[in-house]
Design a protein around this motif. Structure first.
Motif, PDB file in Angstrom:
ATOM      1  N   SER A   1      -5.967 -20.363   6.991  1.00 18.85           N
ATOM      2  CA  SER A   1      -6.694 -19.116   6.789  1.00 18.85           C
ATOM      3  C   SER A   1      -6.460 -18.566   5.381  1.00 18.85           C
ATOM      4  CB  SER A   1      -6.279 -18.078   7.841  1.00 18.85           C
ATOM      5  OG  SER A   1      -4.902 -17.774   7.726  1.00 18.85           O
ATOM      6  N   VAL A   2      -5.234 -18.706   4.849  1.00 21.60           N
ATOM      7  CA  VAL A   2      -4.960 -18.240   3.487  1.00 21.60           C
ATOM      8  C   VAL A   2      -5.783 -19.028   2.479  1.00 21.60           C
ATOM      9  CG1 VAL A   2      -3.180 -18.057   1.698  1.00 21.60           C
ATOM     10  CG2 VAL A   2      -2.638 -17.416   4.042  1.00 21.60           C
ATOM     11  N   LEU A   3      -5.832 -20.359   2.641  1.00 20.43           N
ATOM     12  CA  LEU A   3      -6.602 -21.180   1.711  1.00 20.43           C
ATOM     13  C   LEU A   3      -8.098 -20.892   1.807  1.00 20.43           C
ATOM     14  CD1 LEU A   3      -4.649 -24.516   2.229  1.00 20.43           C
ATOM     15  CD2 LEU A   3      -4.612 -23.066   0.185  1.00 20.43           C
ATOM     16  N   ASN A   4      -8.580 -20.669   3.022  1.00 24.53           N
ATOM     17  CA  ASN A   4      -9.997 -20.323   3.188  1.00 24.53           C
ATOM     18  C   ASN A   4     -10.329 -19.018   2.469  1.00 24.53           C
ATOM     19  OD1 ASN A   4     -10.570 -22.571   4.705  1.00 24.53           O
ATOM     20  ND2 ASN A   4     -10.342 -21.532   6.687  1.00 24.53           N
ATOM     21  N   GLN A   5      -9.467 -18.023   2.648  1.00 26.91           N
ATOM     22  CA  GLN A   5      -9.725 -16.732   2.019  1.00 26.91           C
ATOM     23  C   GLN A   5      -9.592 -16.819   0.505  1.00 26.91           C
ATOM     24  OE1 GLN A   5     -11.046 -14.513   3.733  1.00 26.91           O
ATOM     25  NE2 GLN A   5     -10.569 -15.259   5.784  1.00 26.91           N
TER      26      GLN A   5
END
Length: 1269
Positions: A987-991
């Motif tokens: 989720s961090v990489l997606n954001q």
């Protein structure tokens, strides 16, 4: 017995007034001669009495009415003129023309003198105009917003954009913008404030128009007015939405009369003479005493007069008040005659004597005017001075500028300059003159505080009288009447129905809240003194059953779990099992109370209402008086027609297994028993959960008062506290401007007299403004930010904390708590921390550390509480926690909460971002890391130190205070389960991918707009969103840096199924960021060079040091084997460019092997230029990383073999094919398919559900199967 012609009877006492048959010369009261002397003394004392009133005929109670009629006759010239007056046209009673003389939507009071704007720019004029002579009227400014007040002709046409002063033959003064208007506009007058009075004067003999503010002339505004045939001028006003004023055309005495000018409405001259004569007779009664034994009259001071029940005196007063009562229907007479008379009594004697006489006078008014009591009440409420005194002095505390000048003749302000907040404040050495001024100013502030303390104590005493619950002789006690009105008052100010304006000025609510808290705590502790099992006010809180048992109405206010109707349906079983409460089925099927018209009441409720309710605010049997619905004249009484939720009162004691059925009642039907309870009913505490103690905390009515105080803080008080902080900021700004002006004066050449004159004028303006602001600041510190007021807010904070803690113990029933309890807990802490310093520090408060810890526990637990569903309150909790971890003292409080709660908080912070708002969560994690990262020890960004002044109290500008304890919790949680770290990092990489892509797209649009030849402006909102995306990208990179530092094996331990995929994704994003930011003369460089307002935070340093911190951790600090893995992945990414790494050290190209790094070019970005922010060890690690990558890149280039296009992954075209999907058979590299399966289980190409992923090598006959992720 009633006197002849009196037409009245005594209903409260029976007096024996019949004469004695055996004493014919005796009246039955006093001797006839003594009675004659007494009546002649009383009714001949008027200086204006006509000759007939001094007749020698003996006076008695039979001929007294005739004598009084003669006494009250007035000359013909004193009779009121009901016809037309020269120079004036229209009705003699002047009001606002609500039938045709208006434009837009306006709310006009029932007396047609007050008006509230309810549209963009509504206009209204009066019913009367003038064409000759000198005239004036007054306007009370109730709100200080946009209004234009003045005069217009009947031919003027207005609309929602153009009002008074915007057309020909209309003229206006605007104190909000300090201008005058007549088609065009120029500077004029002074700024007005709420409570000011504007006098509008027109001289149609000379053709001039002028204005006065609080009696001070503002000068002639307009000249050469159009006059002649058909030219007549109406008073008129245009006002914007929610602005309000009250007109006085002459229905009341003018506050500031002007010699030679006449009010538009004539005073009631004849009735004024009659009222003065009757009060002259009343004064005579107070100064004469009958001695029946001696048969003589005695003179005495009116301040020592006592009502002894003598029939002669009472009958005399009855005749006086019989004529006086009808006159009180006119507000003019109340203000000009009655109030002057009562104030005269107060001024003459001592406070004790004056209070006694006034009480006796009021007793007489109620005794003899019982028929007219409602009329008298209306008149007193309409009396301007009395009403304004109650609003301006009893509840709030407002000091006029003249009073402040008297108390603080010498002003002073700090002579310091602040560029980076408190820490960099440079105090200049104080001169002897400044020291004397400061000491004189401090003495003035001390005088002001003493004066204010006296008034505040009187206000508290008044509220204690209103909260008295022992004065129920013959009716309802004052406290329960107050509760009904108080609740209605809160509803009026809380409800958004119809977009009605706020009925009480917020500064009044601030003062009222503090006095209410003082009175409430007094009665709370008084109850504790007589009931040992009760609690002290220091331990006060609201029991949780108050929120769900329906005894207290919370109107439309949101509950933590949503709407009340929804909670009653979904939690009805919990109510029955935990609180023995059953919701009436009819109640569940009824429509929401919001759908009812609040001005209408169902007929059955009217029929069932007890008569007692009619006397305390219910519908009256007579026509509804206007003061009950007037927002200007009767705001405190607009508490009608609303429904409340309550419980059906049980008529016998309940056992623990019995349930109470609830239904809806109106608030007026609540009795004292419904609130306080009885031996069969717990009142407000009905439905006690098992977690709550059986002994009551205090009287139930005090609990409801406390609940209302918390609600009042939420409605307005907190916002007003924040606004008043602006006074201190204004002082600092004007002081800086004054110092700059004085410096320019010293440097200005003597020959430039024009510049010297302008600078001297500016110096005078700044000095006058500082004088005003420094006195205002002293008043604010004394009334709003004093130590006592700080303790009140602190007490309210602790009340909310205890209330939330007790509510939390009830489990699912916690959802019934109104949201404002959490809001007040958050906001009151913010006020204590930000508004009361630096004079008063929160650290000095008793139990400070414990309170911080309790608030930290609440924020940590409830920011992700599933019982709280409101988006706004969840965001508020998240923002509060984010601010909480920015300050060392509050962060330490978070670390002091129980370990189980800390771990649960961190677990919630690590939940996948896609399931909730993530920006604030990420900010919290960043604050826990700040101070530990690569080059991440700054408070303010380096390039902003000299270019942008900011408030040093902002959370983002606090010194780094990382929490190693919470970092360890985070590391432990990421290592616990196989899915925690992958889901969080995915989720961090997606954001990060989204935020940086959005940022690049926006700066492209900004650059294109800036390069156009035609003049254009970039939307400020777009700039703000662009800067926000950049800040988010930096913060997400810092979270990744923290994760790699704390748990590097998540990326580098390839025995984990997701490590390689996460590392490849990370390398891809890092290369993307580096390439975009470090390219020569690229888009990023050009936008940074523009330095557009709103994009100040966009710079190379914050984002490049964040990326560098990640690379250094991967390539330098880890074990050799892990460094080699990270290096291979980074170099394998097709976007990798060694030039981007060289850019970090200011080098355009990589150095030759074995050569030293050249000195950086000062015109280029280089980490070496930030020696104050990056340590030598960190720079050495960057150099080591560059050397390592240079060598590894050369080796990889030499060893790489060409790969055919057919063997490349058809998704990324960067890596060879290494996996095949089953059952469809499509192929890709492992990194792409693993990343895809994190979010979707369907094939990237054909959308078939993927069952398994098999390893694939070209030419291999076998494959290894692994289950799909």
């Amino acid at each position: 017995m009633a006197s002849k012609g009196a037409g009245m009877s005594f209903s409260r006492k029976s007096y024996r007034l019949t004469s004695d048959a055996e004493k014919s010369r005796v009246t039955g009261i006093v001797q006839e001669k003594l009675l004659n002397d007494y009546l002649n003394r009383i009714f001949s004392s008027s200086e204006h009495a006509p000759p007939a009133a001094t007749s020698r005929k003996p006076l008695n109670f039979q001929n007294l009415p005739e004598h009084l009629d003669q006494l009250l006759q007035v000359d013909n010239e004193e009779e009121e003129s009901q016809g037309q007056v020269e120079g004036r046209l229209g009705p003699s009673t002047v009001v606002l023309d609500h039938t045709g003389g208006f434009e837009g939507l306006l709310l006009v009071d029932d007396d047609l003198l007050g008006v509230i704007g309810h549209s963009n720019f509504g206009t209204i004029r009066s019913t009367t105009c003038v064409y000759k002579g000198k005239w004036l009227y007054e306007v009370l400014i109730s709100s200080q917003g946009l209004m234009q007040i003045g005069w217009c002709t009947i031919s003027c046409r207005f609309n929602q954009e153009e009002g008074v002063g915007d057309t020909h033959n209309s003229y206006a003064y605007d104190g909000n913008r300090v201008r005058k208007w007549n088609v065009t506009t120029t500077n004029y007058g002074k700024a007005w404030a709420a409570g000011d009075i504007v006098s509008c004067l027109i001289d149609l003999d000379d053709g001039t128009l002028s204005f006065c503010l609080n009696g001070v002339s503002l000068g002639t505004a307009f000249e050469n007015l159009s006059r002649g045939l058909g030219m007549a001028y109406f008073p008129a006003i245009s006002l914007s939405f929610k602005e309000s004023v009250a007109f006085n055309f002459g229905s009341r005495p003018l506050r500031y009369p002007v010699a030679g000018y006449r009010p538009l409405q004539d005073p009631p001259s004849a009735d004024l003479v009659r009222a003065q004569r009757l009060l002259g007779c009343f004064r005579a009664v107070l100064s004469v005493e009958l001695d029946p034994v001696e048969g003589r009259l005695l003179d005495k001071e009116s301040s020592k007069w006592r009502l002894r029940g003598q029939p002669t005196v009472l009958l005399t007063l009855a005749h006086i008040f019989h004529h006086f009562a009808p006159l009180l229907r006119k507000v003019y007479l109340v203000e000009a005659v009655l109030m002057s008379f009562l104030l005269g009594i107060v001024e003459k004697g001592t406070p004790t004597q004056a209070q006694s006489v006034v009480h006796q006078v009021l007793d007489l008014l109620w005794l003899f005017m019982e028929i007219h009591y409602l009329r008298l009440t209306i008149a007193i409420l309409r009396h301007e001075k009395s009403r304004k005194f109650l609003l301006s002095n009893v509840l709030p505390l407002r000091v006029e500028e003249a009073g402040l000048q008297e108390l603080i003749p010498t002003t002073w302000w700090p002579h310091c300059s602040s560029r980076e907040g408190k820490e960099s404040t440079e105090m200049k050495e104080e001169t002897a003159e400044e020291r004397l001024r400061r000491r004189a100013y401090e003495r003035g502030c001390q005088r002001l505080r003493k004066r204010i303390e006296v008034v505040e104590e009187l206000q508290v005493q008044i509220l204690k009288l209103l909260l008295d619950n022992k004065d129920d002789n013959g009716g309802e006690a004052s406290r329960y009447i107050f509760l009904t009105k108080f609740r209605k008052f809160l509803q009026e100010n809380a409800s958004g129905r119809g977009n009605m304006p706020m009925l009480c000025p917020p500064e009044y609510m601030v003062c009222f809240l503090h006095r209410l808290i003082s009175a409430l705590r007094y009665y709370w502790d008084e109850y504790k003194a007589s009931n040992p099992h009760a609690s002290f006010s220091e331990e006060a809180y609201i029991p949780p059953q108050v929120f769900y048992n329906g005894k207290v109405d919370y109107f439309d206010l949101q509950r933590l779990g949503g709407l009340l109707s929804h909670l009653r349906k979904t939690l009805k079983d919990d109510l029955a099992s935990k609180a023995n409460i059953v919701i009436d089925p009819l109640e569940l099927q009824s429509t929401a109370m919001d759908d009812l018209d609040e001005d209408e009441e169902p007929a059955p409720a009217m029929a069932q209402r007890p008569m007692q309710a009619l006397a305390v605010g219910g519908p009256l049997p007579l026509p509804r008086p206007g003061w009950l619905s007037s927002p200007t004249l009767g705001r405190a009484n607009r508490f009608l027609s609303t429904a409340a939720v309550s419980l059906m009162t049980p008529r016998r004691p309940l056992s623990t297994s019995e349930k109470v059925k609830v239904r809806t009642l109106s608030v007026e039907q609540r009795t004292r028993e419904d609130i306080e309870g009885s031996h069969w009913n717990e009142g407000l505490l009905l439905g006690r959960p098992p977690e709550e103690p059986e002994q009551p905390l205090t009287e139930n009515s005090l609990l409801e008062v406390l609940d209302g105080a918390v609600m009042m803080y939420n409605l307005s008080v907190h916002q007003q506290l924040g606004k008043m902080v602006g006074v201190s900021d204004d002082v600092n700004e004007y002081a800086m401007a004054l110092r700059d002006t004085e410096d320019k004066l010293r440097r200005c050449p003597k020959r430039r007299k024009d510049i010297l004159a302008e600078l001297t004028k500016s110096q005078k303006v700044f000095s006058e403004k500082l004088d005003h602001l420094s006195r205002r600041l002293a008043w604010v510190h004394a009334t709003v930010y004093s130590q006592e007021k700080m303790l009140d807010i602190y007490w309210l904070l602790r009340v909310c904390l205890r209330t939330i803690e007790h509510g939390d113990r009830t489990g699912s029933l916690f959802a019934f708590m109104p949201e404002f309890y959490l809001s007040v807990a958050i906001n009151s802490y913010s006020a204590l921390k930000n508004y009361f310093g630096p004079v008063h520090s929160m650290e000095e408060l008793p139990g400070y550390e414990e309170t911080l810890t309790r608030l930290a526990a609440i924020l940590a637990k409830h920011f992700a509480d599933a019982r709280i569903v409101g988006t706004d309150i969840r965001d508020s909790l998240m923002q509060a926690l984010a601010s909480y971890v920015c300050y060392p003292h509050s962060l330490r409080a978070v670390e002091r909460i129980p370990e189980e709660q800390r771990i649960a908080m961190v677990r919630n912070l690590l939940a996948p971002y896609e399931q909730r708002p993530w920006a604030q969560t990420n900010w919290i994690l960043v604050r826990l890391w700040r101070g530990c990262g690569f080059g991440y020890r700054y408070t303010r960004l380096p390039h902003l130190l000299k270019t942008k002044l900011e408030d040093a109290n902002l959370p983002s500008l606090q010194k780094p205070c990382p929490s190693t304890l919470l970092q360890q919790h985070m590391a432990d949680l990421l290592q616990q389960g196989p899915d925690v770290a992958p889901s969080f990092l995915n989720s961090v990489l997606n954001q990060l991918n989204w935020a940086f892509s959005e940022f690049i797209g926006m700066i492209q649009e900004i650059q294109q707009a800036a390069e156009r030849l035609e003049r254009n402006f970039v939307d400020s909102r777009q700039l703000k969103v662009c800067a926000t995306c950049f800040d988010l990208s930096v913060s997400l990179l810092r979270v990744l840096e923290m994760t790699i530092t704390l748990v590097p094996e998540i990326f580098l331990d390839w025995t984990r199924p997701t490590s390689e995929m996460l590392l490849r994704r990370l390398a891809q994003l890092l290369n993307q960021v580096l390439n975009r930011v470090t390219a020569e003369r690229n888009l990023f460089d050009r936008v940074v060079t523009l330095r557009l307002p709103g994009l100040e935070s966009v710079d190379h340093y914050p984002i490049l040091v964040a990326v560098t911190g990640i690379l250094v951790q991967l390539l330098v600090r880890g074990p050799a084997s892990e460094r080699e893995q990270a290096t291979s992945v980074l170099l394998a990414d097709p976007c990798f460019q060694l030039r981007s790494i060289c850019y970090l050290l200011g080098q355009p190209e990589p150095p030759a092997p074995g050569t030293a790094l050249p000195a950086p070019d000062r015109k280029r970005f280089s980490l070496q230029s930030y020696a104050d922010y990056i340590s030598a060890d960190e720079l050495a690690q960057v150099e080591q990383m560059l050397a390592h990558l240079t060598s590894a890149s050369a080796q990889a280039a030499a060893a790489s073999l060409p790969t055919s296009e057919e063997d490349l992954c058809p998704i990324c075209y960067a890596h060879p094919i290494s996996a095949v999907f089953q059952p469809c058979g499509h192929k890709s590299c492992k990194a792409c398919i693993n990343q895809h399966l994190m979010n979707n289980k369907d094939c990237f190409f054909c959308k078939t559900t993927i069952v398994s992923v098999e390893d694939w090598e070209k030419g291999a006959n076998t494959s290894t199967t692994s289950s799909a992720a």
